[in-house]
Design a protein around this motif. Structure first.
Motif, short mmCIF file in Angstrom:
data_model
loop_
_atom_site.label_atom_id
_atom_site.label_comp_id
_atom_site.label_asym_id
_atom_site.label_seq_id
_atom_site.Cartn_x
_atom_site.Cartn_y
_atom_site.Cartn_z
N THR A 1 30.62 29.32 36.88
CA THR A 1 31.39 30.53 37.17
C THR A 1 32.59 30.68 36.25
OG1 THR A 1 32.71 29.35 38.81
CG2 THR A 1 30.71 30.45 39.59
N ARG B 1 36.43 34.96 41.21
CA ARG B 1 35.68 34.49 40.04
C ARG B 1 35.55 35.55 38.95
NH1 ARG B 1 37.19 30.72 41.70
NH2 ARG B 1 36.17 29.01 42.80
N GLY C 1 37.90 38.31 38.64
CA GLY C 1 39.12 39.07 38.43
C GLY C 1 39.07 40.39 39.16
N TYR D 1 26.43 35.63 36.07
CA TYR D 1 27.20 34.45 35.72
C TYR D 1 26.46 33.71 34.62
CZ TYR D 1 30.48 34.71 39.57
OH TYR D 1 31.48 35.09 40.41
N ARG E 1 33.02 37.96 29.84
CA ARG E 1 34.30 37.64 30.49
C ARG E 1 34.40 36.13 30.61
NH1 ARG E 1 36.75 36.24 35.40
NH2 ARG E 1 38.85 37.12 35.56
N ASP F 1 36.82 33.29 32.32
CA ASP F 1 37.87 33.19 33.33
C ASP F 1 39.16 32.67 32.69
OD1 ASP F 1 39.50 32.72 35.48
OD2 ASP F 1 37.94 31.77 36.69
N SER G 1 45.81 35.20 36.92
CA SER G 1 45.03 35.84 35.87
C SER G 1 45.85 36.91 35.18
CB SER G 1 43.77 36.45 36.48
OG SER G 1 43.09 37.21 35.52
N GLY H 1 40.44 38.58 31.44
CA GLY H 1 39.33 37.72 31.05
C GLY H 1 38.25 38.42 30.24
#
Lengths: 505, 126
Positions: free
Chosen positions: A265, A336, A338, A359, A422, A424, B8, B105
């Motif tokens: 993840t 996970r 955002g 994922y 993306r 994390d 974040s 991200g």
């Protein structure tokens, strides 16, 4: 022939030309390869035909700071070994994985891939796979009538895993071994290894079993094929004649434990493929009766140029779906992924039809670390053997390489218009807490030319020993990024070839 | 106590703050004097962002990243990206060249990120 160690036949003294300790992928492969040659082979397994708590308990141990699975259950002590719950992932190691690399301390196997290559095809067959097509992505994609997700020739390349059915070796090869001249000793645990007076030759094994006194078995050659946790445990516990255990003159047994950290993840992609949301890159595909899974890794050239470890990234099944009509996803995991607002904006920017988030899973190569190790504790199992402690160490440098590889893959996807990535922002903070593993126990009796930093030579023979050999992924000098089972079987076939010469008149 | 989203966001701000966007735009801003954009047809491409089909999505994205220091030299940087042949071509160039900035991200082409900030703050005097 199957024997239960708890009720062995009486009479003649026990002896074997070859004792193979452990009936998993490596041990069964060796036994099959050497059966029918007039050798007296004993395949010794501490478990039975089925899994049992009593056998699993022999693998119990403790952990260091890094979380990991319960050691009693992270491998299967039973006939067939851990292939009993193996996922079937197969891929050869790459040639570069065997090479010394100046950016990977302690790298460089004592053998090249070309030394192992002759044994991979038979390993494919044993694991019920087709002809190897691991680096044949473009052709397989074409046969699947799918488009390649990234352009060829870049820093990242598309490659393949092939799935074994998976082969449960304890089931698939049970009848063959039962009818062979191999004596399969079940419920029998090797609790000591006896050496000649000069300490260079194994002369016998001590076999422990429940409800009866230990037995002694005289041997000509011994192969320890117990896996990356139990191989070092066996050698370290065999200290009745050699302080510190056999093969451990330089305190190397158990060091350089390696796993494949699995981080599912830490990254996601928004697939911009066809409306199905499942282009070739993002799902398994079957060609004929073979099942493949696309994966992405840095090319060998990129690894060398950038001083980068390998990563094998695969794409998981579809996750949240984006509906352009509503401008949102059907579900979301903010912890996970955002804020959903950002994900929705990214999806809307694509201007395409229905999109899916996936994922991304990855197993990545790690640098050998002598402090990542298996040691013995004071706790003892019911046969008197000391239990292990696994102190798995994760390295920030390894994670950095993984994240850099993800960045490169994101650029490749973007350039091809295939997906948006993306990563994390909290990946580094989450690394130690959220990293899983592949149940790949590697490196703890690593091969090498230098006994000061290795345990076995390039044939798998323990340094300084005439007739003690190791099989399995504990031999891996460096772990590569590919799942190890195929290479475990290929190495076992290579060792079988070596032992045929040893037994030749 | 901050949750993952808060952390974040801080990372994003660090990423996009005075480092990444300033760096990516610095050269352009220095090469292309701001007055030049407003006296040429290139200036029109900036205004045309509002009529892009993606404008709403860009505004939504911009709402995530507009913040302190984000507008420094923004028009000049954006104009340098758009001047040759417009938004879509500029985004395609960014993708091909691997020029991205990070938003929560996500890897966003530089042009899209700049346009997002500009649109999210459109109407404000610059």
């Amino acid at each position: 022939m199957f024997l239960d160690g708890r009720t062995p036949p009486g009479g003649a003294a026990l002896g074997a030309d070859l004792a193979i300790i452990g009936a998993g992928a490596a041990g069964i492969t060796l036994a099959r390869a050497l059966a029918g040659r007039g050798l007296k082979i004993a395949l010794i397994e501490s478990g039975g035909l089925e899994w049992s708590e009593a056998a699993a308990d022999l693998g119990a141990g403790s952990l260091g700071e890094q979380h990991y699975g319960d050691l009693a259950y992270v491998r299967l002590r039973q006939f067939g070994g851990t292939t009993g719950h193996w996922g079937g992932w197969c891929r050869e190691l790459d040639a570069i994985d065997f090479e010394p690399r100046d950016f990977v301390p302690l790298s460089g196997w004592p053998i090249a891939k070309s030394d192992l290559a002759p044994f991979y095809p038979e390993a494919q067959s044993i694991l019920q796979l087709g002809p190897a097509r691991y680096d044949d992505f473009a052709a397989v994609a074409a046969e699947a009538k799918a488009e390649a997700p990234i352009a060829p020739g870049g820093d990242m390349e598309a490659v393949l895993f092939e799935f074994s059915p998976p082969t449960r070796m304890g089931e698939v090869y049970r009848a063959e071994l039962e009818q062979s001249d191999v004596a399969v000793w079940l419920n029998t645990t090797v609790s000591d290894i006896r050496l000649s007076d000069d300490l260079t030759t194994v002369t016998g094994l001590v076999l422990s079993r429940d409800g009866a006194p230990p037995l002694a078995m005289a041997v000509r050659h011994v192969v320890a094929a117990c896996g990356g946790l139990s191989n070092p445990q066996l050698l370290l516990n065999a200290d009745s004649q050699v302080a510190g255990g056999i093969g451990n003159a330089h305190d190397q047994v158990g060091r350089c434990f390696a796993e494949h950290p699995i981080v599912e993840t830490f990254a996601a992609i928004l697939a911009l493929g066809p409306a199905t949301g499942a282009p070739f890159a993002f799902r398994d595909t079957s060609v004929g009766n073979r099942r493949y899974r696309p994966a992405f890794q840095p090319s060998a050239a990129a690894r060398r140029a950038k001083g980068r470890l390998s990563t094998l990234v695969t794409i998981n099944e579809p996750g949240p779906a984006f509906d352009p009509a509503t401008g949102g996803f059907d579900r979301w995991d903010e912890a996970r992924l955002g804020p959903q607002a950002t994900g929705a904006a990214i999806a809307a920017l694509s201007g395409a039809g229905p999109l899916r988030l996936h994922y991304r899973s990855a197993g990545f190569e790690t640098r050998p670390n002598p402090d990542s190790r298996v040691t013995l504790t004071a706790a003892r199992d019911r046969f008197g053997g000391r239990r292990i402690k696994l102190d798995w160490r994760l390295s920030d440098a390894d994670l950095d390489d993984y994240l850099a590889n993800l960045e490169d893959l994101g650029r490749a996807f973007a350039a091809a218009g295939t997906a948006v990535i993306r990563i994390d922002p909290e990946a580094r903070a989450r690394y130690r807490a959220d990293t899983s593993w592949g149940h790949h126990h590697m490196g703890t009796t690593r091969m090498g030319d230098d006994p000061r930093v290795s345990v076995c030579d390039g044939d798998g023979r323990v340094h300084g020993m005439a007739n003690l050999w190791i099989a399995g992924s504990s031999l891996f000098t460096t772990p590569g990024a590919a799942n190890p089972t195929l290479t475990i079987v290929a190495l076992a076939l290579r060792l079988a070839d070596r032992l045929k010469k040893a037994f030749a008149p | 106590m901050s949750g993952p989203t808060d952390r974040s966001w801080r990372v994003t701000r660090r990423t996009l703050g005075l480092s990444a966007l300033a760096a990516l735009g610095g050269t352009a801003a220095g090469t292309w004097p701001r007055w030049a954009f407003w006296r040429t047809a290139a200036g029109a491409s900036l205004a045309a962002l509002a009529s892009l089909p993606q404008a709403a999505a860009l505004r939504a994205l911009g709402a995530r990243i507009v913040g302190e220091g984000m507008d420094q030299g923004l028009e000049a940087r954006l104009e340098a990206k758009l001047a040759p042949d417009g938004y879509d071509a500029a985004v395609a160039r960014d993708r091909a060249a691997g020029r991205f900035v990070t938003v929560d991200g996500w890897r966003v082409p530089e042009t899209a990120a700049l346009a997002a900030v500009w649109l999210a703050s459109a109407g404000q005097s610059r």
